[in-house]
Write an enzyme that holds these catalytic residues in place. Sequence first.
Site, PDB file in Angstrom:
ATOM      1  N   LEU A  64      14.872   2.261  16.032  1.00  0.00           N
ATOM      2  CA  LEU A  64      14.459   2.337  14.631  1.00  0.00           C
ATOM      3  C   LEU A  64      15.103   3.505  13.907  1.00  0.00           C
ATOM      4  CD1 LEU A  64      10.620   1.746  15.219  1.00  0.00           C
ATOM      5  CD2 LEU A  64      12.407   0.027  14.854  1.00  0.00           C
ATOM      6  N   TYR A 119      25.296   2.191   2.610  1.00  0.00           N
ATOM      7  CA  TYR A 119      24.179   2.046   3.545  1.00  0.00           C
ATOM      8  C   TYR A 119      24.250   0.689   4.222  1.00  0.00           C
ATOM      9  CZ  TYR A 119      19.320   1.375   5.093  1.00  0.00           C
ATOM     10  OH  TYR A 119      18.195   1.113   5.835  1.00  0.00           O
ATOM     11  N   LYS A 123      24.813  -0.253   8.243  1.00  0.00           N
ATOM     12  CA  LYS A 123      23.883  -1.116   8.973  1.00  0.00           C
ATOM     13  C   LYS A 123      24.610  -2.322   9.574  1.00  0.00           C
ATOM     14  CE  LYS A 123      19.752   0.739   8.707  1.00  0.00           C
ATOM     15  NZ  LYS A 123      18.998   1.094   9.937  1.00  0.00           N
ATOM     16  N   ASN A 148      12.187  -4.881   1.610  1.00  0.00           N
ATOM     17  CA  ASN A 148      11.429  -3.675   1.258  1.00  0.00           C
ATOM     18  C   ASN A 148      10.137  -3.625   2.071  1.00  0.00           C
ATOM     19  OD1 ASN A 148      12.933  -2.618  -1.308  1.00  0.00           O
ATOM     20  ND2 ASN A 148      12.739  -4.821  -1.595  1.00  0.00           N
ATOM     21  N   PRO A 310     -43.487   5.504  -1.621  1.00  0.00           N
ATOM     22  CA  PRO A 310     -44.701   5.012  -0.943  1.00  0.00           C
ATOM     23  C   PRO A 310     -45.703   4.365  -1.893  1.00  0.00           C
ATOM     24  CG  PRO A 310     -44.078   7.141  -0.059  1.00  0.00           C
ATOM     25  CD  PRO A 310     -43.177   6.898  -1.231  1.00  0.00           C
ATOM     26  N   GLY A 311     -46.188   3.158  -1.497  1.00  0.00           N
ATOM     27  CA  GLY A 311     -47.202   2.458  -2.274  1.00  0.00           C
ATOM     28  C   GLY A 311     -46.698   1.705  -3.479  1.00  0.00           C
TER      29      GLY A 311
END
Length: 399
Positions: A64, A119, A123, A148, A310-311
């Site tokens: 890679l 580039y 490659k 991409n 509560p309640g």
Amino acid sequence: MNILITGAKGFVGKNLCENLKNIKDGKNRCYPDIEIESIFEADIDTDDAVLENYCKEADFVFHLAGVNRPQNVEEFAAGNFSALEKVIWFLKKHNNIIPVMLSSSIQASLEGRYKDSPYGESKRMGEELLFSYSEKNDVKVYVFRFPNLFGKWCRPNYNSAVATFCNNIANDLPITVSDPAIELELLYIDDLVDEMLEILMNKEHRCDYKGIEVCPSENGRYCFVPVTHKVTLGEITELLYSFRKQSENLMMPEIPKGSFAKKLYSTYLSYLPETLVAVPLKMNVDIRGSFTEILKTASCGQFSVNVSKPGITKGQHWHNTKWEIFVVVSGHGLIQLRKIGCDEIIEFEVSGERIEAIYMLPGYTHNIINLSETQDLVTLMWANENFDPNKPDTYGETV
């Protein structure tokens, strides 16, 4: 199996290494056919003697390593050709005839806007070097021409527009979009890693190329990832700005399984600054307790959390079409329902000690009573539609 990854510190390398470690350590059991003994991580700063030993001991190479933003054009050849040449030389030196995967680029096609790309040329040279090595030494190779790439850990302001957009929008920084109509072909990092793991089991997808177009072929020279997404810059930024607003309006955009939106949202979240990781929510507080909306969806309702002191009794209303699910997660309470026009009351005693979902049915008035004298009753609530103050569909009536 000993696996060598060159370019291990890069975007693809890091994602691959971490997933291989999960398999090696038994954290990911989805790949029982992949047995990993060692993972050799090499990068630009790895000593040649160490790299040579890795090449000697490896059973598979993911190459890679590469350069895409050098200081000068000459560095393309060194980063994208010479680095591969060195690996091949070490493999040949130790007569280690093992499979090699190469990360190339669609720019290697040298077609269209990539025609004079230095580039792309570097490659392409790497591809031909590996193919030549394969033919002369009967080595199986896997050459991928990446479009991409995007996903977590991708470096912003480098070579990925998606990474830059995610980072800048998450951090309230400006972005520049020259033409919203420009279309990109995007490959998500997790889809790529999945395919790279598949080739370890000889389950790769093969292809040839017609220009930059993939032509699937069982005996193709190249490999490819079958899942990519073609989207415009405008579509990407529109989605990202909707993600940015989610913490304010609580509206979760549609993110179907396998969709580009789902993958982009995961990517966007990985760029969030610390200040946005924790989001304060608006608590509607009164003497009875509190009610807080957590999340809204475009078509599947909303989630809220209700706290009753509560309640206290809450509810005492019914709906025509709206329906809800109550899940008590803490405390001790009673839920009552009564069909409108009838006297029979259905009761469910609920507790955080026994998690269950209770449905509030259309046409039934309902309530929730905190039976404790000391402890709050905490209930997670889901409604099938978002609250609309102009049409609340809520009618008060005692159970």
